[in-house]
Scaffold this active site. Structure first.
Site, PDB file in Angstrom:
ATOM      1  N   LYS A 205      72.740  -9.753  56.812  1.00 21.34           N
ATOM      2  CA  LYS A 205      73.872 -10.021  55.932  1.00 21.34           C
ATOM      3  C   LYS A 205      74.791 -11.099  56.511  1.00 21.34           C
ATOM      4  O   LYS A 205      75.450 -11.824  55.755  1.00 21.34           O
ATOM      5  CB  LYS A 205      74.635  -8.729  55.644  1.00 21.34           C
ATOM      6  CG  LYS A 205      73.825  -7.729  54.808  1.00 21.34           C
ATOM      7  CD  LYS A 205      73.337  -8.344  53.491  1.00 21.34           C
ATOM      8  CE  LYS A 205      72.556  -7.382  52.633  1.00 21.34           C
ATOM      9  NZ  LYS A 205      72.106  -7.978  51.352  1.00 21.34           N
TER      10      LYS A 205
ATOM     11  N   ASN B 210      70.078 -10.384  44.691  1.00 22.35           N
ATOM     12  CA  ASN B 210      70.473  -8.999  44.919  1.00 22.35           C
ATOM     13  C   ASN B 210      69.460  -8.204  45.744  1.00 22.35           C
ATOM     14  O   ASN B 210      69.843  -7.285  46.466  1.00 22.35           O
ATOM     15  CB  ASN B 210      70.669  -8.302  43.567  1.00 22.35           C
ATOM     16  CG  ASN B 210      70.771  -6.805  43.694  1.00 22.35           C
ATOM     17  OD1 ASN B 210      71.760  -6.269  44.180  1.00 22.35           O
ATOM     18  ND2 ASN B 210      69.736  -6.087  43.268  1.00 22.35           N
TER      19      ASN B 210
ATOM     20  N   ASP C 190      58.306 -10.458  44.133  1.00 23.16           N
ATOM     21  CA  ASP C 190      58.455 -10.121  45.544  1.00 23.16           C
ATOM     22  C   ASP C 190      59.246 -11.274  46.148  1.00 23.16           C
ATOM     23  O   ASP C 190      58.733 -12.385  46.276  1.00 23.16           O
ATOM     24  CB  ASP C 190      57.086  -9.991  46.208  1.00 23.16           C
ATOM     25  CG  ASP C 190      57.166  -9.743  47.705  1.00 23.16           C
ATOM     26  OD1 ASP C 190      58.274  -9.778  48.271  1.00 23.16           O
ATOM     27  OD2 ASP C 190      56.100  -9.537  48.328  1.00 23.16           O
ATOM     28  N   VAL C 191      60.500 -11.040  46.508  1.00 27.35           N
ATOM     29  CA  VAL C 191      61.380 -12.137  46.908  1.00 27.35           C
ATOM     30  C   VAL C 191      60.928 -12.833  48.189  1.00 27.35           C
ATOM     31  O   VAL C 191      61.352 -13.957  48.471  1.00 27.35           O
ATOM     32  CB  VAL C 191      62.843 -11.666  47.063  1.00 27.35           C
ATOM     33  CG1 VAL C 191      63.408 -11.221  45.735  1.00 27.35           C
ATOM     34  CG2 VAL C 191      62.979 -10.576  48.120  1.00 27.35           C
TER      35      VAL C 191
ATOM     36  N   THR D 161      73.688   4.071  46.195  1.00 24.53           N
ATOM     37  CA  THR D 161      72.347   3.667  45.781  1.00 24.53           C
ATOM     38  C   THR D 161      71.320   4.370  46.662  1.00 24.53           C
ATOM     39  O   THR D 161      71.666   5.037  47.646  1.00 24.53           O
ATOM     40  CB  THR D 161      72.138   2.148  45.912  1.00 24.53           C
ATOM     41  OG1 THR D 161      72.133   1.798  47.306  1.00 24.53           O
ATOM     42  CG2 THR D 161      73.236   1.369  45.199  1.00 24.53           C
TER      43      THR D 161
ATOM     44  N   TYR E 252      69.891  -5.097  59.777  1.00 30.40           N
ATOM     45  CA  TYR E 252      70.492  -5.213  58.450  1.00 30.40           C
ATOM     46  C   TYR E 252      71.779  -6.024  58.529  1.00 30.40           C
ATOM     47  O   TYR E 252      72.012  -6.935  57.720  1.00 30.40           O
ATOM     48  CB  TYR E 252      70.783  -3.827  57.877  1.00 30.40           C
ATOM     49  CG  TYR E 252      71.504  -3.867  56.548  1.00 30.40           C
ATOM     50  CD1 TYR E 252      70.815  -4.128  55.370  1.00 30.40           C
ATOM     51  CD2 TYR E 252      72.889  -3.657  56.477  1.00 30.40           C
ATOM     52  CE1 TYR E 252      71.483  -4.191  54.150  1.00 30.40           C
ATOM     53  CE2 TYR E 252      73.556  -3.721  55.267  1.00 30.40           C
ATOM     54  CZ  TYR E 252      72.849  -3.987  54.113  1.00 30.40           C
ATOM     55  OH  TYR E 252      73.515  -4.055  52.912  1.00 30.40           O
TER      56      TYR E 252
ATOM     57  N   ASP F  85      61.787  -7.797  39.643  1.00 33.19           N
ATOM     58  CA  ASP F  85      61.735  -6.809  40.714  1.00 33.19           C
ATOM     59  C   ASP F  85      60.298  -6.633  41.161  1.00 33.19           C
ATOM     60  O   ASP F  85      59.358  -6.893  40.400  1.00 33.19           O
ATOM     61  CB  ASP F  85      62.295  -5.471  40.208  1.00 33.19           C
ATOM     62  CG  ASP F  85      62.728  -4.548  41.319  1.00 33.19           C
ATOM     63  OD1 ASP F  85      63.946  -4.428  41.544  1.00 33.19           O
ATOM     64  OD2 ASP F  85      61.855  -3.940  41.974  1.00 33.19           O
TER      65      ASP F  85
END
Length: 257
Positions: free
Chosen positions: A151, A82, A55-56, A182, A147, A32
């Protein structure tokens, strides 16, 4: 012992997934951008959990993290992409930097993860990739345009690689939940969340991810898995209804109370 590498695993769905797979005897990688929180979770779980910084959006960090995890775990069997962010509200009132950041994390993060993990997955006796898509990838959502688009991109990456990587015996699957309890949905500014509510828990999604990993590889193993009754209803509706009906339905869901 199989191993699982999870991005964005310090909290939320990622943390719930880490806990569940640890309970089922996996070596768990908790990576993460919040390394301190990731380390705390790994310490709570026990000796078969390892945490690290990721850091993706940074491909080099992916390479370093996966190399480190493979050396510790002995291999990589499952990759869970994720990590993700969500900005809500009117498109034009959202700073362009926020839209770009959504692309960098939600799309580039998945591309980076799949690309960097492939050499390790190819060497595993069993390998699977699980991507976090969303019910927002069924039909574009008002007040969530970037967003939702991100996706849809995850859905496309999943479909493409699930076919392409058959040659490596690697299934690439996704889960598609509606709104989950969340931090992402806290103070979310969109009519759809007001009308649909937030009923799924992080544990619900973690269980869906576990089922995807455990599912036998056959022609009946679908690439996409809707999570929750409402998501399943929306997906069925989108398949059966003409486009104008889908548009009208989503216009209704986007109306603010």
């Amino acid at each position: 012992m199989h191993s699982i590498f999870i991005s964005g695993a310090a909290q939320g769905i990622g943390a719930a997934t880490a806990r569940l797979f640890y309970q089922h005897g996996y070596k768990v990688g908790i990576y993460d951008i919040n390394e301190i929180q990731a380390q705390k979770l790994a310490q709570q779980l026990g000796p078969h959990a390892k945490a690290g910084l990721l850091d993706v959006a940074d491909y080099q960090q992916w390479q370093q993290a996966l190399s480190e995890f493979k050396a510790w775990a002995g291999g990589v069997n499952v990759l869970v992409n994720n990590a993700g962010i969500l900005y809500s509200g009117a498109f034009e009132q959202t700073d362009i930097a926020a839209h770009h950041r959504t692309v960098d994390i939600n799309i580039k993060g998945v591309l980076n993860g799949c690309h960097a993990a492939l050499p390790y997955l190819q060497r595993a006796s069993f390998a699977r990739v699980i991507n976090l898509s969303s019910a927002s990838a069924i039909y574009g959502q008002a007040d969530l345009a970037s967003y939702s688009a991100s996706k849809f991109a995850v859905r496309g990456i999943t479909e493409g690689l699930d076919i392409e990587w058959q040659k490596y015996d690697i299934r690439v699957l996704d889960v598609m939940p509606l709104f989950v309890q969340t931090a992402l949905v806290k103070d979310m500014d969109a009519g759809s969340i007001q009308n649909m509510g937030v009923h799924l828990t992080t544990e619900d999604v973690a269980q869906a991810i576990y089922a995807r990993v455990q599912a036998k590889d056959s022609i009946f193993t679908t690439t996409h898995q809707a999570v929750g009754l409402k998501t399943k209803m929306l997906m069925t509706l989108s398949k059966l209804s003409p486009q104008f009906i889908n548009r009208m339905s989503n216009r209704f869901l986007a109306k603010r109370k």
